[in-house]
Scaffold this active site. Structure first.
Site: not given
Ligand code: BGC
Length: 768
Positions: A314
């Protein structure tokens, strides 16, 4: 003192790891794609690639990195020099996200073209895999179809509608030239403070599993090389949703038994359903950041679950092993830990540090090229499967699937099925709802004139709270009700927005209420996502409660419409409400769905996917342990407290009534792999046609690990005309009765079980 704590802590960690490693259902550590299994095209390509190219493939950057003005970009124009740096110098394999916000389909396709044009000039012509969050519809494409959020989809208990919605999202994502969607969220909602509660399918692992698998199937079943499909990304593996503080990305403390009982089954099912990729939990469990856990990423995810797809980090989470979690004393150490744990791709996302540091680690011999090849093979495999090597650009055929009129119909149907009627008291001898279309109504409260509150997070922006980004066709609740009953019947004091700390205009409400028959009060939460959505109090904010009290004080019947991502405590106003409708964050057609239910054009049939807490100090799930409901008041005297939600899991009213009878089992004892048939008659005993969700629970009377009060094992949704009866059939096997025992094995123990459907209960015995 500190030292002793540290020693105990270290011992606990060792114990966690050693126990963990011995535990589980399957200790296989088969984690690599054998060269026999490997697509020959991947094998050939890998053999031609330099180590720099390989590490580039494992690097994912955010779009801002290649834009003119970065995050300050006005129109998402690519800076050719920055693109060159990303693709030619750092050889990045993947880009994500939307900056400065949602683009048109055309803009997306031209962005993708520019990126791929460059990628195809690299020595091995490896296309870039673009990834996006298309959550409840295509978040970042203008005019896309937004569906209800997962929490509302779960309330429908309608797997088909969830799958159909996912198919639309796949088509509209693909039409935007993008083939990888960071969805679905498979986290379990057992902590309502958590800001990502609305992104989940609720508090029960079986419900999440059914809905999650339907979503993944909807995204992928046509075949990833087809213009109607996208690669899914189950997330966030694992244990993200229950931080002890309730705040996003803060530590969770979850026992291994709980982890396997409540957090793992949905991922196991998702892997079996063919999910292509997975994203890792940004948080830590029992002191171990998941991004650094070889046990979770390699032993459990790859070994036990047999996951062969791509593991992506993530946001910035490799870097954060150093900066936030403080388990890596240098950024390089953080990269080493994540790679050794089993990560394939790092969402870096703002720089090329991952590339540089991983290259150093390989060159100095800390990480082997063989290890790099494993990850790169998976990434290339996904690129082949999604058809990128055949055509890296937006596909003409795909574009035709954007914005079809039937998508709106589906979004409306899903929003209607999600609507959950929680209270419908009598006014002058009849239930207050549905209202007559000739009634005069006052519509008030911050959600009344807000499209952002109806759509929640991930709606044309990350936070979803910028109304200017929404299509002008979107209607709020006031507009939708006005469409239905005409301007002359509607008075509104629609507050323009959620006012931070400011009082609402209770005096205006009191004055305007004089001329109407009913007050429709729309309260709840405006859109929020992730950390900005953290709250300190589950109780609804004081100003909204004050407005509700002013509405109740008018003595006009008040109908409360809750537009909220998570259940906010409203105990002090519920008693004064004649009707309560839970609308969740119902998406683009939410206003129309609310109006349909309030004025009787649709008979509600949604049921709660969580236990709605009545007290901030009593947040319990429906599957509580027997001992949780017993409390010693005065020594020697026991009182029953415990599960006292405002409304229980599975609760939802209808404008008709249903009765249940004849719960029958095929046998009263099953052995081994026997199947147990269960039938029950359900009758619509009211005067209106309606749908009803039928849920089957089991209760394990005695078990070696304290059993839960009951567990959801099956559900279905049926439609019954007024007066009509149907026999509903289910089938149970020993797997439906299983639980994780002290040895961390999923077992079914011999003994007595109860099958429960509504007010019907029957006992049976399971023998080995
Ligand atoms: C979130 C994810 C998301 C990623 C990309 C992160 O802050 O936890 O769920 O897919 O950002 O946008």
């Amino acid at each position: 003192m500190k030292k002793i704590t540290l020693v105990i802590y270290a011992a606990a960690l060792v114990l966690f790891f050693s126990c963990s490693k011995q535990g589980g259902d399957n200790n296989s550590t088969t984690t690599t794609v054998s060269s026999k299994e490997m697509d020959p095209r991947v094998k050939d390509l890998l053999a031609k690639m330099s180590i720099e190219e390989k590490i580039g493939q494992m690097t994912q950057v955010n779009l801002n990195v290649i834009l003119v003005g970065g995050y300050g970009s006005k129109d998402g124009s690519i800076d050719p020099a920055l693109l060159d740096t990303a693709i030619m110098k750092y050889k990045v394999g993947s880009i994500l996200n939307a900056v400065p916000g949602a683009h048109t389909v055309q803009k997306w396709n031209s962005l993708i073209k520019e990126i791929q044009d460059k990628a195809l000039t690299t020595p091995n012509k490896i296309p870039v895999l673009y990834g996006i969050d298309a959550i409840h519809g295509v978040t970042f494409t203008q005019e896309s179809t937004l569906f209800p959020h997962n929490i509302a989809e779960a309330a429908t208990r309608n797997i088909e509608i969830v799958k159909a919605g996912a198919k639309v999202t796949a088509k509209e994502t693909r039409a935007s030239g993008i083939r990888w969607n960071f969805d679905p969220v498979l986290d379990i909602a057992r902590q309502p403070l958590w800001a990502r509660f609305p992104e989940t399918f609720g508090e029960d692992p079986y419900l999440i599993t059914q809905m999650g698998v339907a979503t993944i199937t909807g995204y992928e079943e046509d075949g990833l090389n087809k213009v109607t499909a996208v690669a899914s990304c189950m997330k966030h593996f694992i244990g993200y949703s229950n931080p002890a503080s309730g705040k996003d990305r803060t530590p969770a403390y979850i026992s291994e038994i709980q982890l396997r009982e409540y957090y793992l089954p949905q991922f196991k099912a998702a892997v079996a359903a063919g999910a292509s990729t997975v994203m890792i939990n940004s948080g830590e469990i029992n002191g171990i950041p998941v991004h650094s856990s070889k046990y979770l990423l390699t032993d459990v995810l790859r070994g036990e679950l047999g996951f062969k797809g791509v593991i992506v980090s993530d946001w910035e989470d490799v870097i954060r092993l150093h900066t936030r979690h403080k388990i890596a004393n240098t950024p390089k150490e953080a990269v080493r830990m994540a790679i050794e744990a089993g990560l394939d791709m790092s969402m870096v996302p703002h720089d090329y540090s991952f590339y540089t540091l991983l290259l150093q680690l390989v060159k100095e011999g800390t990480i082997s090229e063989k290890r790099i090849d494993e990850s790169v093979a998976r990434i290339l495999d996904l690129k082949y499967k999604t058809g990128l090597f055949d055509n890296a650009y937006g596909e003409e055929e795909a574009k035709k699937n954007f914005g079809l009129p039937e998508y709106k119909v589906l979004a409306l149907e899903a929003a209607r099925e999600a609507m959950t009627l929680l209270k419908n008291d009598s006014v002058k001898g009849a239930p207050v709802l549905p209202l007559s279309k000739t009634a005069k109504v006052l519509i008030a409260g911050p959600a009344a004139s807000s499209v952002t509150a109806l759509n929640g997070c991930w709606s044309y922006s990350w936070q979803g709270d910028d109304a200017s980004r929404y299509p002008s066709s979107y209607k709020n609740i006031v507009q939708s009700i006005t469409d239905k009953i005409g301007e002359k019947n509607v008075v509104s004091i629609a507050e323009p927005f959620y006012k931070n700390g400011e009082k609402y205009d209770a005096a205006a409400l009191t004055a305007k209420a004089r001329a109407v028959d009913y007050i429709i009060l729309c309260l709840g939460e405006n859109a929020y996502a992730e950390t900005p959505g953290s709250i300190f109090d589950l109780t609804l904010d004081k100003n909204q409660l004050e407005l509700a009290k002013a509405a109740i004080a008018t003595n006009k019947p008040v109908i409360l419409v809750l537009v909220e991502g998570r259940p906010r405590v409203i105990r002090e106003i519920v008693g004064g409400m004649k009707g309560v409708l839970q609308a969740y964050w119902p998406g683009s057609q939410g206003g129309a769905a609310i109006a349909d239910v309030l004025f009787g054009d649709y008979n509600p049939n949604g049921i709660l996917p969580y236990s709605y807490p009545a007290y901030t100090g009593m947040v319990m799930t429906y599957d509580y342990k027997f001992s949780e409901i017993e409390e010693e008041l005065i020594p020697g005297t026991f009182g029953m407290t415990g599960y006292r939600p405002q409304w229980p899991f599975g609760f939802g009213l209808s404008y008709t009534t249903f009765s249940y009878s004849n719960l029958k089992l095929g046998k009263d004892t099953i052995a081994g792999d026997d199947k147990l048939s269960v039938t029950v008659d359900v009758k619509n005993t009211g005067a209106k046609d309606g749908k009803v969700a039928v849920e089957l629970y089991t209760k394990d009377l005695y078990a070696s690990i304290t059993p839960c009060q009951k567990r959801l094992r099956k559900f279905t949704k049926i439609a019954l005309k007024a007066g009509e009866s149907k026999t509903v059939s289910f089938e149970l096997t020993k797997e439906d009765l299983a639980f994780v025992n002290a040895d961390l094995k999923t077992v079914t123990e011999e003994g007595e079980f109860e099958v429960i459907i509504e007010n019907q209960k029957v006992l049976f015995t399971y023998k080995k």
